[in-house]
Each structure stands twice: as structure tokens, then as C-alpha cells.
Design a protein around this motif. Structure first.
Motif, short mmCIF file in Angstrom:
data_model
loop_
_atom_site.label_atom_id
_atom_site.label_comp_id
_atom_site.label_asym_id
_atom_site.label_seq_id
_atom_site.Cartn_x
_atom_site.Cartn_y
_atom_site.Cartn_z
N TYR A 7 1.06 -1.27 -0.10
CA TYR A 7 -0.05 0.00 0.01
C TYR A 7 0.89 1.07 -0.09
N ARG A 8 0.19 2.45 -0.25
CA ARG A 8 0.96 3.43 -0.12
C ARG A 8 0.66 4.18 1.26
N GLU A 13 1.48 11.71 5.94
CA GLU A 13 0.18 11.15 6.55
C GLU A 13 0.33 10.68 8.01
N PHE A 14 1.68 10.60 8.43
CA PHE A 14 1.79 9.94 9.47
C PHE A 14 1.59 11.02 10.78
N GLY A 51 2.48 2.03 14.05
CA GLY A 51 3.21 2.84 12.95
C GLY A 51 4.36 2.16 12.30
N LYS A 52 4.84 1.13 12.57
CA LYS A 52 6.31 0.49 12.37
C LYS A 52 6.07 0.39 10.73
N SER A 53 4.90 -0.39 10.04
CA SER A 53 4.95 -0.50 8.92
C SER A 53 4.66 0.56 8.08
N HIS A 54 3.92 1.53 8.49
CA HIS A 54 3.54 2.91 7.73
C HIS A 54 4.81 3.47 7.62
N LEU A 55 5.78 3.58 8.58
CA LEU A 55 7.11 4.50 8.72
C LEU A 55 7.83 3.72 7.69
#
Ligand code: ADP
Length: 189
Positions: A7-8, A13-14, A51-55
Motif C-alpha cells: 500500500y502507499r 500522512e503520519f 505505525g512501524k509498517s507505515h513508517l
């Protein structure tokens, strides 16, 4: 260059104010991708949903936009893929897929325990990338729990030795972003 990102997600967005244990300045520094040029690693640790994967994905998107070859894989898919190749006698060829990118994201380490062959294959990969190519790894398990995860203290120590020699470790504490609205609504109280 954009490889298998599930995903993007972007740094814009964080919401850094939601997760004060994440140092925004440090993340912005990681976003320069200097660590990729140094073949250093980033290890994001913390409970689910922080938020590990997000970052990790946001940094991968930065890397791709800078023209750095990048590949994303969950540890489960990685180990299954390598195990299949090993069984078929084509491990060396398959390994190259994970050695070639400048940046390799290994997501979700720790949710499932590794069997002996899986642990060994993951060691081989991390050893082969050591000082050659960067890894961003996310895990819900603290470093102290890796013996158990690898089912073998000697192997876990060898993996950590290589992974952490040139690495930034980010311990993210705090609430799951996924559950924040539920918590507010009192569902979990
Ligand atoms: P983890 O990898 O730590 O389990 P994720 O990165 O998958 O967590 O985050 C779970 C969801 O919450 C994702 O949709 C992610 O984009 C979102 N999220 C997590 N932390 C934040 C944050 N601080 N600001 C905005 N979205 C966030």
C-alpha cells in the motif's frame, strides 16, 4: 523500481503528535536515505498498530522516488519463498532476488515463530546483506525475545550481531492507531 509495496503510506500522512515516542526529526533524517548509501539498517520495534509498517513503507517510497531499488516482503512470505527454493535446489538463484535491491523491507517479524529451516534461511539472508545492502525490519518482539523467536539462542545472537552492527533501533511505544477511536468510544475500557 516500485516493488511490491502492499500500500502507499507517506510521512505526510503520519501523525507524529499521536505517537510522541517517534522522533520526527530522526525520521526526517532517515528520509534522506543516507542509511541506504551506508548499507545500514533500521529496526522498528513496538506493539501492533503503532505505525512501524507505515513508517517503513513511507521510507521505502522515498527510496523509490530517489531511484533506489527497493523490495517489500513480510517475513512469512520471505521464509516460505526461500524454503520452497531450498527444497527445489535453487536457493542461490532465489536469494539473489532479496540481495539485489539496495533496500529490503522485512515486515512483521515475530508474529509467527520460525522453524529451524526458516530461521536458518533468514540468517543466511541477513548475513549476505550485511554491509552490502540495507534492511528495514519491523517487529513486535523486543530484541530480548529473539532467542525464542529463532528457537535457537546461538543463531539469534548471530542474526542480531549482523543486523544491529550498523543500525538505528527505534522503539515505538504507545497506543495502537488502529484502536484509537475504539478506545475513545470506550469499547476497550
Ligand atoms: P504496525 O506496523 O506498528 O503494526 P501500522 O504501521 O500497520 O502498524 O499501522 C496501523 C494502521 O494505522 C495503518 O493504517 C497506519 O497507516 C495507521 N497509523 C499508525 N500510526 C499512525 C500515525 N501516527 N499517524 C497516522 N496513521 C497511523
Amino acid at each position: 523500481r516500485l516493488s511490491k509495496l502492499p500500500y502507499r503510506k507517506t510521512l505526510e500522512e503520519f501523525d507524529f503528535s499521536f505517537q510522541p515516542s517517534v522522533d520526527e526529526k530522526l525520521i526526517r533524517e532517515f528520509a534522506t536515505l543516507a542509511f541506504v548509501h551506508q548499507a545500514a539498517n533500521l529496526v522498528f520495534l513496538g506493539p501492533p498498530g503503532v505505525g512501524k509498517s507505515h513508517l517503513a513503507v513511507a521510507l521505502a517510497m522515498e527510496a523509490i522516488s530517489q531511484g533506489l531499488s527497493t523490495y517489500f516482503v513480510t517475513v512469512t512470505n520471505l521464509v516460505n519463498d526461500l524454503r520452497r527454493a531450498y527444497t527445489d535446489g535453487r536457493l542461490d538463484t532465489r536469494m539473489r532476488k532479496y540481495l539485489r535491491p539496495k533496500l529490503l523491507l522485512i515486515d512483521e517479524v515475530g508474529y509467527l515463530p520460525l522453524d529451524p529451516i526458516g530461521a536458518n534461511l533468514l540468517f543466511q539472508l541477513i548475513n549476505a546483506r550485511y554491509e552490502r545492502g540495507s534492511i528495514i525490519l519491523t517487529s513486535n518482539k523486543g530484541i530480548g525475545e529473539w532467542d525464542e523467536l529463532f528457537g535457537d539462542g546461538v543463531l539469534a545472537t548471530a542474526v542480531l550481531d549482523r543486523l544491529l552492527h550498523h543500525a538505528h533501533i527505534l522503539n515505538i511505544r504507545g497506543q495502537s492507531y488502529r484502536l484509537k477511536d475504539k478506545m475513545k468510544a470506550g469499547v476497550y475500557t
